[in-house]
Structure formats: C-alpha cells, structure tokens
Design a protein around this motif. Structure first.
Motif, PDB file in Angstrom:
ATOM      1  N   GLN A  77       0.810  -1.221   0.000  1.00 57.05           N
ATOM      2  CA  GLN A  77       0.000   0.000   0.000  1.00 57.05           C
ATOM      3  C   GLN A  77       0.844   1.272   0.000  1.00 57.05           C
ATOM      4  OE1 GLN A  77      -2.661  -0.549   3.310  1.00 57.05           O
ATOM      5  NE2 GLN A  77      -3.581  -2.364   2.392  1.00 57.05           N
ATOM      6  N   GLN A  78       1.902   1.313   0.811  1.00 58.03           N
ATOM      7  CA  GLN A  78       2.706   2.529   0.924  1.00 58.03           C
ATOM      8  C   GLN A  78       3.788   2.623  -0.150  1.00 58.03           C
ATOM      9  OE1 GLN A  78       4.103   3.164   4.966  1.00 58.03           O
ATOM     10  NE2 GLN A  78       2.232   2.238   5.797  1.00 58.03           N
ATOM     11  N   ARG A  79       4.212   1.477  -0.686  1.00 59.43           N
ATOM     12  CA  ARG A  79       5.215   1.404  -1.740  1.00 59.43           C
ATOM     13  C   ARG A  79       6.452   2.247  -1.424  1.00 59.43           C
ATOM     14  NH1 ARG A  79       3.529  -2.305  -4.958  1.00 59.43           N
ATOM     15  NH2 ARG A  79       4.941  -1.759  -6.619  1.00 59.43           N
ATOM     16  N   PRO A  80       7.074   1.999  -0.264  1.00 62.24           N
ATOM     17  CA  PRO A  80       8.253   2.787   0.109  1.00 62.24           C
ATOM     18  C   PRO A  80       9.448   2.464  -0.785  1.00 62.24           C
ATOM     19  CG  PRO A  80       8.058   0.906   1.553  1.00 62.24           C
ATOM     20  CD  PRO A  80       6.818   0.915   0.689  1.00 62.24           C
ATOM     21  N   SER A  81      10.335   3.416  -0.919  1.00 62.02           N
ATOM     22  CA  SER A  81      11.567   3.152  -1.646  1.00 62.02           C
ATOM     23  C   SER A  81      12.452   2.280  -0.773  1.00 62.02           C
ATOM     24  CB  SER A  81      12.296   4.455  -1.966  1.00 62.02           C
ATOM     25  OG  SER A  81      13.583   4.159  -2.481  1.00 62.02           O
ATOM     26  N   LEU A  82      12.891   1.160  -1.310  1.00 67.00           N
ATOM     27  CA  LEU A  82      13.802   0.273  -0.592  1.00 67.00           C
ATOM     28  C   LEU A  82      15.185   0.284  -1.239  1.00 67.00           C
ATOM     29  CD1 LEU A  82      11.455  -2.748   0.231  1.00 67.00           C
ATOM     30  CD2 LEU A  82      12.061  -0.798   1.680  1.00 67.00           C
ATOM     31  N   ASP A  83      15.503   1.383  -1.929  1.00 69.94           N
ATOM     32  CA  ASP A  83      16.832   1.522  -2.530  1.00 69.94           C
ATOM     33  C   ASP A  83      17.883   1.316  -1.447  1.00 69.94           C
ATOM     34  OD1 ASP A  83      15.722   2.067  -4.993  1.00 69.94           O
ATOM     35  OD2 ASP A  83      15.951   4.239  -4.817  1.00 69.94           O
ATOM     36  N   GLY A  84      18.883   0.545  -1.760  1.00 67.35           N
ATOM     37  CA  GLY A  84      19.958   0.283  -0.807  1.00 67.35           C
ATOM     38  C   GLY A  84      19.735  -0.936   0.067  1.00 67.35           C
ATOM     39  N   LEU A  85      18.510  -1.470   0.095  1.00 66.32           N
ATOM     40  CA  LEU A  85      18.244  -2.664   0.912  1.00 66.32           C
ATOM     41  C   LEU A  85      18.768  -3.894   0.182  1.00 66.32           C
ATOM     42  CD1 LEU A  85      16.922  -3.937   3.456  1.00 66.32           C
ATOM     43  CD2 LEU A  85      14.889  -4.317   2.029  1.00 66.32           C
ATOM     44  N   ARG A  86      19.648  -4.605   0.842  1.00 67.49           N
ATOM     45  CA  ARG A  86      20.155  -5.883   0.336  1.00 67.49           C
ATOM     46  C   ARG A  86      19.386  -6.974   1.086  1.00 67.49           C
ATOM     47  NH1 ARG A  86      25.092  -6.806   2.176  1.00 67.49           N
ATOM     48  NH2 ARG A  86      25.668  -8.181   0.486  1.00 67.49           N
ATOM     49  N   TYR A  87      18.935  -7.991   0.352  1.00 72.63           N
ATOM     50  CA  TYR A  87      18.163  -9.040   1.021  1.00 72.63           C
ATOM     51  C   TYR A  87      18.459 -10.413   0.434  1.00 72.63           C
ATOM     52  CZ  TYR A  87      14.859  -9.369  -2.883  1.00 72.63           C
ATOM     53  OH  TYR A  87      14.275  -9.580  -4.112  1.00 72.63           O
ATOM     54  N   ALA A  88      18.145 -11.411   1.242  1.00 74.23           N
ATOM     55  CA  ALA A  88      18.168 -12.812   0.838  1.00 74.23           C
ATOM     56  C   ALA A  88      16.809 -13.389   1.202  1.00 74.23           C
ATOM     57  CB  ALA A  88      19.298 -13.552   1.540  1.00 74.23           C
ATOM     58  N   LEU A  89      16.430 -14.483   0.542  1.00 73.82           N
ATOM     59  CA  LEU A  89      15.077 -14.986   0.756  1.00 73.82           C
ATOM     60  C   LEU A  89      15.030 -16.504   0.730  1.00 73.82           C
ATOM     61  CD1 LEU A  89      11.968 -13.277  -0.585  1.00 73.82           C
ATOM     62  CD2 LEU A  89      12.064 -15.741  -0.682  1.00 73.82           C
ATOM     63  N   ILE A  90      14.373 -17.040   1.742  1.00 71.45           N
ATOM     64  CA  ILE A  90      14.074 -18.466   1.809  1.00 71.45           C
ATOM     65  C   ILE A  90      12.560 -18.591   1.728  1.00 71.45           C
ATOM     66  CG2 ILE A  90      14.156 -20.557   3.218  1.00 71.45           C
ATOM     67  CD1 ILE A  90      16.692 -19.363   4.559  1.00 71.45           C
ATOM     68  N   ALA A  91      12.073 -19.250   0.679  1.00 66.21           N
ATOM     69  CA  ALA A  91      10.643 -19.456   0.480  1.00 66.21           C
ATOM     70  C   ALA A  91      10.317 -20.921   0.784  1.00 66.21           C
ATOM     71  CB  ALA A  91      10.254 -19.113  -0.952  1.00 66.21           C
ATOM     72  N   MET A  92       9.242 -21.126   1.527  1.00 64.58           N
ATOM     73  CA  MET A  92       8.838 -22.482   1.880  1.00 64.58           C
ATOM     74  C   MET A  92       7.426 -22.750   1.368  1.00 64.58           C
ATOM     75  SD  MET A  92      10.467 -22.612   5.661  1.00 64.58           S
ATOM     76  CE  MET A  92      10.575 -20.867   5.926  1.00 64.58           C
ATOM     77  N   GLY A  93       7.253 -23.943   0.839  1.00 60.40           N
ATOM     78  CA  GLY A  93       5.951 -24.318   0.324  1.00 60.40           C
ATOM     79  C   GLY A  93       5.878 -25.821   0.114  1.00 60.40           C
ATOM     80  N   ASP A  94       4.823 -26.251  -0.533  1.00 62.14           N
ATOM     81  CA  ASP A  94       4.596 -27.669  -0.803  1.00 62.14           C
ATOM     82  C   ASP A  94       4.240 -27.800  -2.277  1.00 62.14           C
ATOM     83  OD1 ASP A  94       3.525 -30.265  -1.081  1.00 62.14           O
ATOM     84  OD2 ASP A  94       2.798 -30.270   0.982  1.00 62.14           O
ATOM     85  N   SER A  95       5.075 -28.493  -3.033  1.00 59.34           N
ATOM     86  CA  SER A  95       4.885 -28.576  -4.480  1.00 59.34           C
ATOM     87  C   SER A  95       3.635 -29.357  -4.880  1.00 59.34           C
ATOM     88  CB  SER A  95       6.114 -29.179  -5.160  1.00 59.34           C
ATOM     89  OG  SER A  95       6.312 -30.515  -4.732  1.00 59.34           O
ATOM     90  N   SER A  96       3.006 -30.054  -3.931  1.00 63.22           N
ATOM     91  CA  SER A  96       1.754 -30.714  -4.277  1.00 63.22           C
ATOM     92  C   SER A  96       0.648 -29.678  -4.541  1.00 63.22           C
ATOM     93  CB  SER A  96       1.334 -31.712  -3.196  1.00 63.22           C
ATOM     94  OG  SER A  96       1.070 -31.057  -1.977  1.00 63.22           O
ATOM     95  N   TYR A  97       0.870 -28.437  -4.112  1.00 65.87           N
ATOM     96  CA  TYR A  97      -0.014 -27.317  -4.438  1.00 65.87           C
ATOM     97  C   TYR A  97       0.670 -26.529  -5.556  1.00 65.87           C
ATOM     98  CZ  TYR A  97      -2.054 -28.451   0.079  1.00 65.87           C
ATOM     99  OH  TYR A  97      -2.643 -29.103   1.133  1.00 65.87           O
ATOM    100  N   GLU A  98       0.635 -27.100  -6.767  1.00 64.21           N
ATOM    101  CA  GLU A  98       1.431 -26.604  -7.880  1.00 64.21           C
ATOM    102  C   GLU A  98       1.263 -25.114  -8.149  1.00 64.21           C
ATOM    103  OE1 GLU A  98       0.982 -28.988 -11.397  1.00 64.21           O
ATOM    104  OE2 GLU A  98       0.938 -30.829 -10.203  1.00 64.21           O
ATOM    105  N   GLU A  99       0.037 -24.639  -8.203  1.00 59.07           N
ATOM    106  CA  GLU A  99      -0.197 -23.248  -8.588  1.00 59.07           C
ATOM    107  C   GLU A  99       0.278 -22.252  -7.545  1.00 59.07           C
ATOM    108  OE1 GLU A  99      -4.124 -22.418  -9.994  1.00 59.07           O
ATOM    109  OE2 GLU A  99      -4.150 -24.221 -11.244  1.00 59.07           O
ATOM    110  N   SER A 100       0.324 -22.646  -6.283  1.00 65.00           N
ATOM    111  CA  SER A 100       0.696 -21.696  -5.231  1.00 65.00           C
ATOM    112  C   SER A 100       2.032 -22.036  -4.567  1.00 65.00           C
ATOM    113  CB  SER A 100      -0.407 -21.632  -4.173  1.00 65.00           C
ATOM    114  OG  SER A 100      -0.563 -22.895  -3.543  1.00 65.00           O
ATOM    115  N   TYR A 101       2.769 -22.988  -5.128  1.00 67.20           N
ATOM    116  CA  TYR A 101       4.023 -23.431  -4.524  1.00 67.20           C
ATOM    117  C   TYR A 101       4.967 -22.255  -4.294  1.00 67.20           C
ATOM    118  CZ  TYR A 101       8.617 -25.594  -4.069  1.00 67.20           C
ATOM    119  OH  TYR A 101       9.871 -25.940  -3.632  1.00 67.20           O
ATOM    120  N   CYS A 102       5.367 -22.060  -3.053  1.00 70.04           N
ATOM    121  CA  CYS A 102       6.257 -20.955  -2.645  1.00 70.04           C
ATOM    122  C   CYS A 102       5.719 -19.600  -3.108  1.00 70.04           C
ATOM    123  CB  CYS A 102       7.682 -21.170  -3.136  1.00 70.04           C
ATOM    124  SG  CYS A 102       8.540 -22.507  -2.268  1.00 70.04           S
TER     125      CYS A 102
END
Length: 150
Positions: A77-102
């Motif tokens: 909603q606010q759409r802040p500028s995240l310039d300069g933010l470095r990030y890493a991401l671990i996504a967890m899901g279940d591939s048996s739910y193909e359309e929504s996996y991770c």
C-alpha cells in the motif's frame, strides 16, 4: 559489525525454526542478528539493516501467513523506496499445491525488487513434500550464501 534482520512469515513455526537455526551461522560470521517474529515496515526501514533475510512460508493459495500481513500490506500500500536494501530470501511451500508453490516467497521477492531492493544470491525454495524439515535445506544454503557473500 554488520547487522542482519531476519523477517519471519510463519503459520506453524517452521519458518521461525529456520530463522532460529540460521541465526548462529550469521553470528559466527560477525553479524549482529535480530529475528522479527511480527515484522513491520518500521522494523525493516528504521533503521534499515545491512542485510534483510526473509524466511517465508506460504499459506492458502499463495498467501502470506497472518503474522506477516502487517509488513506485506504496508509494502503493497505505501510502496516505500527500498533503494539500498540488500536481502536474501528463503521461500517455503509444498509442491503438491502446484499453482501456489512458494507463492508468498515468490511474490515478496518480486515486490521487494520492484521497490528498489537488491536480492543477494539465489532464492532458496524449500519443498515440504521433499524436505519435511526446512532447516535441512536452509542450513547448507546459508553456509554457501555466507561463503559467497560475506
């Protein structure tokens, strides 16, 4: 000492477990670590950490878990500028739910990039149908990430 904020999106505690298992690896590498179990935009931006690590479970049809909706709604909603933010991401899901996996992790990755943040390294996707204990995949990934990026 660089600092890392670990932002957790969890339903049953699996993402929090991953965050708690990974935190000592970053501490050993010289990071100051803070885990955010109820992440907010303020905890992400004021002050901005040297690195943000998102541990994100997917619920429903690719949705964010309830504890993460404060942060995700503020970003969308606010759409802040995240310039300069470095990030890493671990996504967890279940591939048996193909359309929504991770789906939540993938959606967050796209949103962060759109807002100007820069992902460091590859996103890890953990499939619960193949790796019931997500930390079995996350710990080796974190070790490799630290070796390559710190």
């Amino acid at each position: 000492m660089p600092d890392i904020g670990i932002y957790v999106a969890t339903v049953y505690g699996g993402a929090l477990d991953v965050a708690e298992q990974i935190a000592p690896l970053f501490e050993s590498a010289g990071y100051g670590v803070e885990i955010h179990e109820t992440p907010t935009l303020e905890k992400l931006t004021d002050p901005q950490p040297d690195l943000a690590l998102f541990c994100v479970s997917t619920t429903g049809r690719g949705d964010y878990p309830g504890n993460f909706t404060g942060l995700s709604s503020a970003l969308e909603q606010q759409r802040p500028s995240l310039d300069g933010l470095r990030y890493a991401l671990i996504a967890m899901g279940d591939s048996s739910y193909e359309e929504s996996y991770c789906g939540a992790g993938r959606r967050l990755d796209e949103l962060l990039t759109t807002l100007g943040a820069s992902r460091v390294g590859e996103r890890l996707e953990v499939d619960a149908s193949e790796t019931p204990m997500a930390d079995d995949a996350a710990l080796p990934w974190a070790e490799q990430w630290l070796a390559a990026h710190s």
